[in-house]
Design a protein around this motif. Structure first.
Motif, PDB file in Angstrom:
ATOM      1  N   ALA A  55     -41.083  52.696 -90.094  1.00 49.94           N
ATOM      2  CA  ALA A  55     -41.704  51.620 -89.434  1.00 49.94           C
ATOM      3  C   ALA A  55     -41.597  51.092 -88.528  1.00 49.94           C
ATOM      4  N   VAL A 199     -48.186  48.899 -91.126  1.00 47.93           N
ATOM      5  CA  VAL A 199     -48.059  48.108 -89.532  1.00 47.93           C
ATOM      6  C   VAL A 199     -49.676  47.144 -89.462  1.00 47.93           C
ATOM      7  N   THR A 204     -44.160  46.639 -87.615  1.00 52.41           N
ATOM      8  CA  THR A 204     -42.884  47.272 -88.526  1.00 52.41           C
ATOM      9  C   THR A 204     -41.551  46.203 -88.656  1.00 52.41           C
ATOM     10  N   ILE A 207     -42.301  44.486 -92.248  1.00 53.40           N
ATOM     11  CA  ILE A 207     -43.192  45.491 -93.826  1.00 53.40           C
ATOM     12  C   ILE A 207     -42.687  45.109 -94.433  1.00 53.40           C
TER      13      ILE A 207
END
Length: 278
Positions: A55, A199, A204, A207
């Motif tokens: 991410a 996302v 991010t 996650i």
């Protein structure tokens, strides 16, 4: 602090019927299916760090896309996939994957911050990239999510057995002739796709709440791999849909509530497990 942030909204039912909420619910279903299935493999392969890192590896792609005037998801997906392929190729063993993941992650994070500094619009997008914004999901993104889910299930139908075998016992699988290196690359590539579609929901930084936590909870509840995937998908879906409903009733960032619900499931499962052992 404004005391009305978590005040009850009497019009929450009408909010739920709004078109953007419909998109959010459909997106949540697509994300839950992908995250629930791949979350099990992530834990079985001891690749939780890699999943979390992907991410962040996608961050420079997202900020770079803003800088070039391209869709954020496109940039995120390209960089996440590129990072996944590099990690998968360099990290044939778990220990090697950790080193490869850390190296690629460090470079990608620095590059993402560099791109963000080059553009004020990229800097403004950082919050939504880091924390997600499921309420802004578009019809086009939903179509993309649905297509990805279909492709994911089709690919897993082909590689399910060797992927599962190499996830549960890598050394024995290799001795039996399973292409462990190729399975690792396939897993990382698929994981990059899951990260790309997840996302927008939680960002991010959060996650883990969708990919790892429901799967960890499912592993406590279910014994077989297939049942664990189903349970993880259901928990993920309840977390997302429950977060959307509660965010409409008590106005608050949906990603925060989604993370909270997912974590509560895990905490309860761990508590019950500890009680049964005693």
């Amino acid at each position: 602090m404004d005391g009305t942030v978590f005040a009850f909204d009497p019009d929450w039912v009408s909010t739920l019927s709004a078109p953007f909420m419909t998109n959010a619910f459909i997106a949540g279903l697509c994300i839950a299916l992908a995250a629930g299935v791949m979350g099990y493999f992530t834990i079985a392969r001891h690749s939780t760090f890699a999943a979390h890192a992907l991410a962040h590896i996608g961050l420079p792609g997202a900020t770079g896309a803003v800088l070039l005037g391209l869709p954020v998801s496109a940039g995120l997906g390209v960089f996440a996939l590129g990072g996944a392929l590099v990690i998968g190729a360099l990290g044939k063993k778990a220990s090697q994957r950790e080193i490869a993941t850390g190296t690629v992650l460090a470079f990608a994070t620095g590059l993402g911050l560099f791109f963000a500094r080059m553009s004020s619009s990229a800097s403004q997008q950082m919050q939504s990239i880091l924390f997600g914004s499921i309420l802004t999901i578009t019809d086009g993104q939903i179509i993309g999510f649905a297509i990805f889910d279909v492709l994911l299930l089709a690919v897993l139908a082909v590689i399910y057995r060797p992927l599962l075998f190499s996830s549960l016992d890598e050394q024995v699988a290799q001795a039996k002739g399973v292409p462990v290196g190729f399975m690792n690359i396939c897993f990382m590539a698929i994981m990059a796709g899951v990260i790309t579609i997840a996302v927008p929901a939680v960002g991010t930084l959060l996650i883990f709440a969708l990919v790892i936590t429901p799967a960890a909870t499912a592993n406590i509840i279910a014994r077989s791999p297939f049942k664990a995937m189903v349970v993880a998908t259901v928990i993920c879906l309840i977390s997302i849909w429950g977060g959307l409903v509660l965010s409409a009733m008590f106005p608050a960032p949906p990603s925060f509530i989604i993370v909270t619900i997912s974590t509560l499931f895990w905490a309860i499962a761990k508590a019950v497990e500890s009680f049964r052992r005693k």
